[in-house]
Motif scaffolding. Structure first.
Motif, PDB file in Angstrom:
ATOM      1  N   ILE A 296       0.857  -1.186   0.000  1.00 47.14           N
ATOM      2  CA  ILE A 296       0.000   0.000   0.000  1.00 47.14           C
ATOM      3  C   ILE A 296       0.890   1.231   0.000  1.00 47.14           C
ATOM      4  O   ILE A 296       1.900   1.297   0.712  1.00 47.14           O
ATOM      5  CB  ILE A 296      -0.971   0.032   1.204  1.00 47.14           C
ATOM      6  CG1 ILE A 296      -1.815   1.323   1.146  1.00 47.14           C
ATOM      7  CG2 ILE A 296      -0.256  -0.098   2.548  1.00 47.14           C
ATOM      8  CD1 ILE A 296      -2.965   1.365   2.147  1.00 47.14           C
ATOM      9  N   VAL A 355       1.398  -4.960   2.946  1.00 51.20           N
ATOM     10  CA  VAL A 355       0.061  -5.203   3.511  1.00 51.20           C
ATOM     11  C   VAL A 355       0.061  -6.498   4.317  1.00 51.20           C
ATOM     12  O   VAL A 355       0.557  -7.526   3.865  1.00 51.20           O
ATOM     13  CB  VAL A 355      -0.990  -5.275   2.375  1.00 51.20           C
ATOM     14  CG1 VAL A 355      -2.357  -5.663   2.928  1.00 51.20           C
ATOM     15  CG2 VAL A 355      -1.075  -3.933   1.648  1.00 51.20           C
ATOM     16  N   GLU A 361      -5.547   0.348   4.743  1.00 52.32           N
ATOM     17  CA  GLU A 361      -5.536   1.770   5.114  1.00 52.32           C
ATOM     18  C   GLU A 361      -5.459   1.957   6.626  1.00 52.32           C
ATOM     19  O   GLU A 361      -4.848   2.908   7.112  1.00 52.32           O
ATOM     20  CB  GLU A 361      -6.758   2.479   4.536  1.00 52.32           C
ATOM     21  CG  GLU A 361      -6.674   2.647   3.027  1.00 52.32           C
ATOM     22  CD  GLU A 361      -7.753   3.544   2.465  1.00 52.32           C
ATOM     23  OE1 GLU A 361      -7.849   4.708   2.897  1.00 52.32           O
ATOM     24  OE2 GLU A 361      -8.517   3.061   1.611  1.00 52.32           O
ATOM     25  N   ILE A 381      -3.035   0.315  -3.912  1.00 50.48           N
ATOM     26  CA  ILE A 381      -2.638  -0.996  -3.381  1.00 50.48           C
ATOM     27  C   ILE A 381      -2.268  -1.865  -4.581  1.00 50.48           C
ATOM     28  O   ILE A 381      -3.088  -2.089  -5.473  1.00 50.48           O
ATOM     29  CB  ILE A 381      -3.772  -1.643  -2.562  1.00 50.48           C
ATOM     30  CG1 ILE A 381      -4.125  -0.754  -1.361  1.00 50.48           C
ATOM     31  CG2 ILE A 381      -3.370  -3.041  -2.085  1.00 50.48           C
ATOM     32  CD1 ILE A 381      -5.407  -1.129  -0.653  1.00 50.48           C
TER      33      ILE A 381
END
Length: 442
Positions: A296, A355, A361, A381
């Motif tokens: 991300i 991630v 997020e 992403i």
């Protein structure tokens, strides 16, 4: 029928570096990109309106003007001043096409606050990351790393660089856990804890690289090109063209033609281009790569410097994984108008990490809180893709996707590994010359 030694697909940084190196070694190179711009997934976006369009965000607001003054790198990564990529730039003389400026600070997040990374004896003395005894031990470690010579056993101080683990080495210097954390992640730039149980030689070399890079410029060990990373692939494109390489932008790649499991040609726009070897990024050969994870990145536009960074107009901030009970670090790259990347008084901060959950997020929220107030966020992403095979049989050599780190260490390892597989030889640097950079940071 047109024949080439090497065809390169995609104009990402890695592909352009390899294209330049192949041309430099006398090979006939054809470089094709399906896009109308250089850079691939690591491109620079300008003007600012294009960034909003790309991420389907309405704007920009009237308060952010002069969109042409913005160059926003989608995958920003810093250069260590004495690191491998700078050596490649100097070796190939691509420094003729680039101007660098020193990044103003290197910071680490600890106990809810941003601290300057101490990497000199003077910094260690004034650092609030360590107590008095830890400062003394840390300075001994720095002295050991800087004086370590693999060929001189007397400099090893009873440490076997091939057998002693990094954990054992730190224990010999009696370092506290806090010191180990910032040394391993913010100086040696390891992205996970696995390095602790590996032989200590690599960590020693990484500490020395950081310290030597810092000694070149004092404010930080990092450099960044004026006008952004988009200048880098274009510099190598010029190098390749100078040595006879041919570039075709905005050309579709219709087919990679194989013969008995080996690459034979590339069909583009109805034309057939024959080759002996093919270099490309993962987007051109989706059936030859596999997903290893996700990354991300959150690009944030700011109208202020980041708190606790001494008003730095550019800096790196690392949040070590243990601070947030994670498996991988979170990185913050801050650049601004001082590198000719934004309008006057404006900043671009990019947060990135690997991630680990179904809510990426939320994972980066602690980093975003350090940047508040944020004028606008752009979230991406992407899959971390790696090749299925080494390419020796098919003669198709595929680069890895860009990882979450905000320095070029792992990307340089990929470039050198691909060079080794393509040519069958190790990449050898020429005698380094001085890197020219912006004079106001001498």
């Amino acid at each position: 029928m047109q024949e080439y030694d090497v065809i390169v697909l995609g104009t990402g940084i890695k592909e352009c570096v390899l294209s330049g190196l192949m041309s430099l070694s006398g090979k006939k190179v054809l470089h094709i990109d399906k896009n109308s711009y250089h850079g691939g997934e690591s491109t620079s976006i300008s003007p600012l309106e294009e960034l909003y369009r790309r991420f389907k965000v309405p704007g920009p607001p009237k308060s952010i003007r002069r969109g042409k003054e913005w160059n926003v790198d989608l995958v920003p990564k810093f250069f260590l001043a004495t690191g491998q990529l700078v050596k490649i730039l100097v070796h190939t003389e691509v420094t003729r096409y680039l101007d660098f400026k020193v990044v103003e600070g290197s910071y680490v997040f600890k106990s809810g606050k941003v601290h300057k990374v101490p990497a000199t004896e003077e910094d260690a003395q004034s650092s609030d990351l360590m107590g008095m005894f830890d400062k003394r031990r840390f300075k001994k470690l720095l002295h050991f790393a800087l004086n370590f010579d693999i060929k001189n056993p007397r400099s090893h101080q009873d440490v076997d660089p091939e057998k002693t683990t990094t954990r054992e080495m730190f224990s010999r210097f009696d370092l506290g856990q806090d010191v180990i954390e910032f040394t391993g992640h913010a100086i040696a730039l390891h992205s996970s804890e696995s390095y602790l149980d590996q032989p200590c030689l690599e960590t020693i070399n990484r500490i020395r690289l950081y310290c030597e890079s810092l000694s070149r410029h004092n404010t930080s060990p990092y450099l960044y090109p004026l006008y952004g990373l988009g200048e880098l692939p274009q510099g190598f494109a010029r190098l390749s063209a100078e040595y006879g390489g041919t570039f075709l932008l905005n050309k579709p790649v219709d087919e990679i033609v194989m013969d008995n499991g080996k690459v034979k040609a590339v069909r583009s726009d109805g034309k057939l281009f024959h080759c002996k070897q093919l270099i490309c990024d993962p987007s051109y050969v989706p059936n030859r790569v596999r997903k290893m994870g996700r990354v991300i990145r959150v690009i944030c536009l700011l109208n202020h410097p980041v708190k606790n960074t001494h008003e730095a107009s550019s800096c790196q901030i690392i949040i070590p994984q243990t601070e947030l009970s994670r498996k991988s670090d979170i990185y913050i790259c801050v650049v601004s108008y001082s590198h000719s990347l934004a309008s006057d008084g404006m900043y671009i901060a990019t947060v990135s990490t690997t991630v680990e959950t179904n809510n990426p997020e939320k994972e980066v929220q602690p980093a975003l809180e350090l940047l508040e107030p944020i004028m606008q966020k752009f979230v991406s992403i992407t899959n971390l893709l790696v090749p299925n095979e080494d390419g020796r049989k098919s003669q198709i050599f595929v680069s890895r996707s860009y990882d979450a780190t905000n320095h070029f260490d792992s990307e340089c390892e990929d470039i050198k590994d691909m060079y080794r597989r393509v040519t069958g030889e190790e990449f050898c640097f020429g005698r380094p010359r001085n890197l020219s950079h912006n004079s106001d940071d001498d």
